[in-house]
Scaffold this active site. Structure first.
Site, PDB file in Angstrom:
ATOM      1  N   ARG A   1      -2.827   2.274   2.481  1.00 10.95           N
ATOM      2  CA  ARG A   1      -2.365   1.609   3.706  1.00 10.95           C
ATOM      3  C   ARG A   1      -0.887   1.835   3.936  1.00 10.95           C
ATOM      4  O   ARG A   1      -0.450   2.206   5.003  1.00 10.95           O
ATOM      5  CB  ARG A   1      -2.629   0.100   3.607  1.00 10.95           C
ATOM      6  CG  ARG A   1      -4.075  -0.262   3.766  1.00 10.95           C
ATOM      7  CD  ARG A   1      -4.377  -1.626   3.236  1.00 10.95           C
ATOM      8  NE  ARG A   1      -4.261  -1.635   1.782  1.00 10.95           N
ATOM      9  CZ  ARG A   1      -4.621  -2.635   1.011  1.00 10.95           C
ATOM     10  NH1 ARG A   1      -5.083  -3.744   1.553  1.00 10.95           N
ATOM     11  NH2 ARG A   1      -4.504  -2.564  -0.288  1.00 10.95           N
TER      12      ARG A   1
ATOM     13  N   LYS B   1     -10.616 -11.332 -13.029  1.00  7.70           N
ATOM     14  CA  LYS B   1     -10.001 -11.439 -11.700  1.00  7.70           C
ATOM     15  C   LYS B   1     -10.728 -12.530 -10.921  1.00  7.70           C
ATOM     16  O   LYS B   1     -11.958 -12.485 -10.796  1.00  7.70           O
ATOM     17  CB  LYS B   1     -10.114 -10.091 -10.986  1.00  7.70           C
ATOM     18  CG  LYS B   1      -9.118  -9.914  -9.858  1.00  7.70           C
ATOM     19  CD  LYS B   1      -9.072  -8.456  -9.425  1.00  7.70           C
ATOM     20  CE  LYS B   1      -8.277  -8.281  -8.152  1.00  7.70           C
ATOM     21  NZ  LYS B   1      -8.225  -6.885  -7.739  1.00  7.70           N
TER      22      LYS B   1
ATOM     23  N   SER C   1      -8.264  -7.846   1.861  1.00 12.53           N
ATOM     24  CA  SER C   1      -9.229  -8.936   1.685  1.00 12.53           C
ATOM     25  C   SER C   1      -8.482 -10.264   1.507  1.00 12.53           C
ATOM     26  O   SER C   1      -8.909 -11.304   2.014  1.00 12.53           O
ATOM     27  CB  SER C   1     -10.104  -8.677   0.458  1.00 12.53           C
ATOM     28  OG  SER C   1     -10.835  -7.481   0.634  1.00 12.53           O
TER      29      SER C   1
ATOM     30  N   HIS D   1     -12.069  -1.164   4.816  1.00 12.39           N
ATOM     31  CA  HIS D   1     -12.899  -0.519   3.782  1.00 12.39           C
ATOM     32  C   HIS D   1     -13.983   0.357   4.420  1.00 12.39           C
ATOM     33  O   HIS D   1     -14.235   1.483   3.969  1.00 12.39           O
ATOM     34  CB  HIS D   1     -13.613  -1.577   2.929  1.00 12.39           C
ATOM     35  CG  HIS D   1     -12.717  -2.418   2.066  1.00 12.39           C
ATOM     36  ND1 HIS D   1     -12.791  -3.792   2.037  1.00 12.39           N
ATOM     37  CD2 HIS D   1     -11.738  -2.081   1.190  1.00 12.39           C
ATOM     38  CE1 HIS D   1     -11.915  -4.260   1.166  1.00 12.39           C
ATOM     39  NE2 HIS D   1     -11.253  -3.249   0.648  1.00 12.39           N
TER      40      HIS D   1
HETATM   41  P1  ADP Z   1      -8.879  -3.213  -5.518  1.00 19.12           P
HETATM   42  O1  ADP Z   1      -8.859  -4.558  -6.191  1.00 19.12           O
HETATM   43  O2  ADP Z   1      -9.523  -2.147  -6.348  1.00 19.12           O
HETATM   44  O3  ADP Z   1      -7.586  -2.782  -4.921  1.00 19.12           O
HETATM   45  P2  ADP Z   1      -9.790  -3.661  -2.790  1.00 19.12           P
HETATM   46  O4  ADP Z   1     -11.125  -4.142  -2.338  1.00 19.12           O
HETATM   47  O5  ADP Z   1      -8.607  -4.509  -2.482  1.00 19.12           O
HETATM   48  O6  ADP Z   1      -9.956  -3.414  -4.353  1.00 19.12           O
HETATM   49  O7  ADP Z   1      -9.519  -2.204  -2.221  1.00 19.12           O
HETATM   50  C1  ADP Z   1     -10.366  -1.121  -2.496  1.00 19.12           C
HETATM   51  C2  ADP Z   1      -9.763   0.146  -1.922  1.00 19.12           C
HETATM   52  O8  ADP Z   1      -9.740   0.069  -0.490  1.00 19.12           O
HETATM   53  C3  ADP Z   1      -8.323   0.410  -2.338  1.00 19.12           C
HETATM   54  O9  ADP Z   1      -8.154   1.810  -2.456  1.00 19.12           O
HETATM   55  C4  ADP Z   1      -7.511  -0.114  -1.189  1.00 19.12           C
HETATM   56  O10 ADP Z   1      -6.269   0.556  -1.083  1.00 19.12           O
HETATM   57  C5  ADP Z   1      -8.421   0.247  -0.028  1.00 19.12           C
HETATM   58  N1  ADP Z   1      -8.207  -0.645   1.127  1.00 19.12           N
HETATM   59  C6  ADP Z   1      -8.141  -1.985   1.143  1.00 19.12           C
HETATM   60  N2  ADP Z   1      -7.930  -2.457   2.399  1.00 19.12           N
HETATM   61  C7  ADP Z   1      -7.853  -1.370   3.199  1.00 19.12           C
HETATM   62  C8  ADP Z   1      -7.605  -1.160   4.588  1.00 19.12           C
HETATM   63  N3  ADP Z   1      -7.366  -2.173   5.415  1.00 19.12           N
HETATM   64  N4  ADP Z   1      -7.615   0.103   5.062  1.00 19.12           N
HETATM   65  C9  ADP Z   1      -7.810   1.131   4.205  1.00 19.12           C
HETATM   66  N5  ADP Z   1      -8.014   1.016   2.887  1.00 19.12           N
HETATM   67  C10 ADP Z   1      -8.035  -0.212   2.376  1.00 19.12           C
END
Ligand code: ADP
Length: 157
Positions: free
Chosen positions: A91, A42, A129, A18
């Protein structure tokens, strides 16, 4: 020109993936608001307040960033903040279908707000996450994948 973007997500918890996306976004936009989505439906590991706190600690004094949380429609929040774009990280192909659907839904709701996809760094393409939470709960080492304050929080619980 002052271009503001919103980077929304669960950030439960924030990872180095992130932060990498956030840093790249700050090189394109004059301000990036990283915003934790409040979604009572959620199940989450950390409270919204804790997730905001961990993001703030992780970024230190990174310029051009604001940390916030919001509930309700993303496009309404973006407009309220005078944003012109939504940032999402990609990703793998597996992210694409959902992200494509969301981008088009948001475009329908707010035609002037663009969704900008930023490719994840190679080092972090495999992390989410959820994976972090699972591996660390089983005693695995995630120290390379999350900021120190998150690591502390995960291992202290
Ligand atoms: P959501 O529940 O909205 O998907 P996340 O916290 O899982 O929330 O992800 C937020 C954003 O960050 C999304 O666009 C996701 O694709 C991106 N993201 C999550 N992990 C990574 C990573 N390891 N590298 C790049 N982008 C990521």
């Amino acid at each position: 020109m002052n271009k503001i973007a919103v980077y929304p997500g669960s950030f439960d918890p924030v990872t180095k993936g992130h932060i990498d996306i956030l840093k790249r976004a700050t090189s394109i936009f004059s301000k990036v608001i990283i915003a934790v989505v409040v979604n009572p439906n959620k199940k989450s590991r950390f409270t919204v307040e804790k997730r905001v706190e961990l993001i703030k600690k992780s970024i230190g004094d990174l310029p051009g960033v604001e940390v916030d949380s919001f509930s309700g429609l993303l496009v309404d929040y973006v407009k309220m903040k005078n944003g012109v774009a939504i940032i999402r990280g990609l990703r793998a192909v597996s992210d694409f279908e959902y992200e494509f659907q969301m981008a088009h839904t948001n475009k329908k709701l707010a035609p002037n707000v663009e969704t900008v996809f930023i490719a994840a760094d190679n080092r972090y393409t495999f992390i989410s996450s959820n994976v972090i939470k699972e591996v660390s709960s089983l005693g695995g080492d995630v120290s390379d994948l999350v900021p120190n304050c998150v690591l502390k929080e995960l291992t202290e619980e």
